[in-house]
Each structure stands twice: as C-alpha cells, then as structure tokens.
Design an enzyme around this catalytic site. Sequence first.
Site, short mmCIF file in Angstrom:
data_model
loop_
_atom_site.label_atom_id
_atom_site.label_comp_id
_atom_site.label_asym_id
_atom_site.label_seq_id
_atom_site.Cartn_x
_atom_site.Cartn_y
_atom_site.Cartn_z
N LYS A 223 0.84 -1.20 0.00
CA LYS A 223 0.00 0.00 0.00
C LYS A 223 0.88 1.27 0.00
O LYS A 223 2.09 1.17 -0.03
CB LYS A 223 -0.95 -0.03 1.20
CG LYS A 223 -1.75 -1.34 1.32
CD LYS A 223 -2.83 -1.50 0.26
CE LYS A 223 -3.30 -2.92 0.04
NZ LYS A 223 -4.07 -3.53 1.11
C1 LIG Z 1 -5.01 -4.63 1.62
C2 LIG Z 1 -6.49 -4.59 1.61
C3 LIG Z 1 -7.26 -4.92 2.74
C4 LIG Z 1 -6.70 -5.52 3.99
O1 LIG Z 1 -5.68 -4.84 4.56
P1 LIG Z 1 -4.59 -5.63 5.44
O2 LIG Z 1 -3.84 -4.50 6.07
O3 LIG Z 1 -3.76 -6.43 4.49
O4 LIG Z 1 -5.31 -6.46 6.43
C5 LIG Z 1 -8.62 -4.76 2.67
N1 LIG Z 1 -9.22 -4.31 1.56
C6 LIG Z 1 -8.53 -4.01 0.44
C7 LIG Z 1 -9.25 -3.53 -0.76
C8 LIG Z 1 -7.14 -4.17 0.43
O5 LIG Z 1 -6.45 -3.91 -0.69
#
Ligand SMILES: *Cc1c(COP(=O)(O)O)cnc(C)c1O
Length: 391
Positions: A197
């Site tokens: 991210k």
């Molecule tokens: C990465 C992601 C999540 C979950 O986040 P984590 O920090 O990996 O638990 C949820 N929704 C979307 C759309 C994501 O890309």
Amino acid sequence: MVKPGLAIHGGKPVREQYLPYGKQSIDDEDIQTVINVLKGDFITTGPTINQFEEKVAAYVGAKYAVAFSSGTAALHGACFAAGISDGDEVITTPMTFVASANSILYQGGVPVFSDIDPHTYNIDPESIKQKITSKTKAIIPVHFTGQPVELDEILKIAQDYNLIIIEDAAHALGATYKDRKIGSIGDMTMFSFHPVKHITTGEGGIITTNNEAYYQKLLQFRTHGITRDSNKLLKNHGSWYYEMQTLGYNYRITDFQAALGLSQLQKLDSFISKRKQYVAMYQEELKELPEIIVPKQLNYVNSSWHLYIIRLNLSLLKVDRREIFQALQKENIGVNVHYIPVHLQPYYQKLNYQKGICPKTEKLYEEIITLPLFSSMSKKDVNDVIQAVKK
Ligand SMILES: *Cc1c(COP(=O)(O)O)cnc(C)c1O
C-alpha cells in the site's frame, strides 16, 4: 499454451531482473525512527501510537483515528462499531480483496454483493439501490485502485435508507473526492499499511472517523473490549480496576510499527506524486494500443493510484488473458490480477453465492492484468513494462 503462429514469447526477456508489482519504500530515516522506539520503554502500547493516529487524522481531515494490527482488523472493528450483528446485511463490491467481505462475516453479518460500473470498476450506486432490503444496515464501498467511488450518490442512498458507510480505503490514502480527502467523508474509513500500500507499518491499519461514539467503541474493541476509563466503568474497586464490557480482540498495533508509519507518512505525498508520474507514462504509451483499455479517470476525483490495471480487448487478441499474463512473466514483469471476485471464492460458493450475480465484475475479471506500480521503481522500470506489454 501459445497457439501456433503467435510470437508473443521469444528472444531475450525485456528485463534481466524480476520487477514485482508492488513494494515498500523504506529509507534509513524510517529505520532510525524504529530503532529509537525499540531503545525506549514502550514497544507495544506507547505514545507513538497516539502520535501516529493524530497525524493520520490530521492528514485526512478527520477528528479521530484508531490504529489496528492490520487493515482487516480495522475493518472488523468498524463493523463492530457500526453494530453489525447476526443477520444484518451489508452491501459491498466483489471486485475487492476478500477482507472487505470477511469483516462482515466476522460479525455474523451477511455480505451482499453489488455489481460494478464497467468504466471505473467501482461499485455502482444503482446496483446498491437494487440490493437494499429491510435488513440492510451498512455499505462498504471500496475505492478500487485508489479512485474514489461516487460518494455523493452513495451518501444520498445512505441517508435515504439510514445506512452506515464504512469506506474500504486500503487503496486510497491521499485520494480526494471533489477536493475532500478520503477519510473525512463517510462514517468510518479504513486504510491499510500493508507493504504494497502507499505507506507501510509492516502489518497495520487504521480507522478514521468524525464520530466520537464510534471512536470510543473502536478503542475498546481493539483491546479485548476492556476499558479503564472511569467515566465508563460500571463499578470501581480501585485504581487497578478495569472492566471487560464487550467481546473485543487483541488487535493492537505496536509502538515501533507506529514509528515506521509516522516516518512514512511524511513521505506520502512524494510517494503519490511518483505513482502519478508513472501512471502518466503508462497512460501515454498504452492508450494507443487498440488491444488494451487503459483506466478511465474521472475529472472530479483525484486517485492516489495504488494499482494500475489494464483491461484486454479480447476480441482483438488471438490469445486469452492467461497467455498474455504468462508472456509478461517471462519478460520478468511481475504482473498480478486484482481481484478474483470474492463471491467466486470456494468459501463464498459454499455459502451459496452464485456465479452470475455480478456479471460485469465477472466479465472484468477475465480481462484484467495489474502492471507494476510503486514509488521506489524507476522510469526505466516503467519503460521496461511498457516495452514488454507492447512486445
Ligand atoms: C489490503 C487490503 C485490505 C486488507 O488490509 P490488510 O492491512 O492487508 O489487512 C482490505 N481491503 C482491500 C481492498 C485491500 O487492498
């Protein structure tokens, strides 16, 4: 398998070295910030978590923020705070990571999948309306790839039907909708700090909100449902006393992760501008290829560009997505597919979600490939990807 007569493979790969589709960008300053916390008194719950929460809240323009051990845990917390419980329906998109829908299941709720807009790939407000029943309690829109959903329309629906909006903004830290930052608009907004991210804490996530009641519930949920707040205690045996008033979890982030997040946050805008620069290069070079449909950008939103996804015009191609995907991998380009529609996952199939309930999403899934995009890649990397796609 490549069909005879098609030369999509062959020759030396465009790149010697594998290029992943996403990756964190951590520098010495980030590392030093973490070391400083590790040398201090607090490595789990400490003052850096508060600082990080305050800075994220200020960045997005929200009153409160509560950091969690992951984005998924944060979404679970938001579903709890929204009061989702047994049998409550929550509308979301199947074009997302499984966590968006799983967070509803964790609370005993029922995910209801709305189809997407075939141009933006975001949840379609018209489809949301069609899925509302007397049991609908909330909507979890996902700002897919970082491009905000049609929030005004969704807010209007929420108002008309008295629904809570929990935005899954795992892709959209720094994005804006009509000049307002994502994270300041819906009832609660989740951001993820997973390494692919925009900024990372290793694992980690956060909920931002302007609602004090949600804020208090999130704090309690994050730490076993326990409170020590004397204003909230039902009894008070003394200064050691605490109460577990609801079933919560250990979903706490650590102080050293918060330190990494704090340091990363200072670089967020420069990370996003790098992503935008690379997207502009992709758009410029790939939009001319009739075999490829490049992402459509709405002019009243500002995407933070988590993912760059091309859509194949399969009617002009003699091969399918799988073959093009494999060919790009042979060129050492770390392509990916975001996402396999959630309702088609075996677990959801067992829960009786049928293929065909979201035809636009299912069609899109057959045609998409995610190209590498992250702030620490170089212009040369971007050009390698473009060259490989053209090849
Ligand atoms: C990465 C992601 C999540 C979950 O986040 P984590 O920090 O990996 O638990 C949820 N929704 C979307 C759309 C994501 O890309």
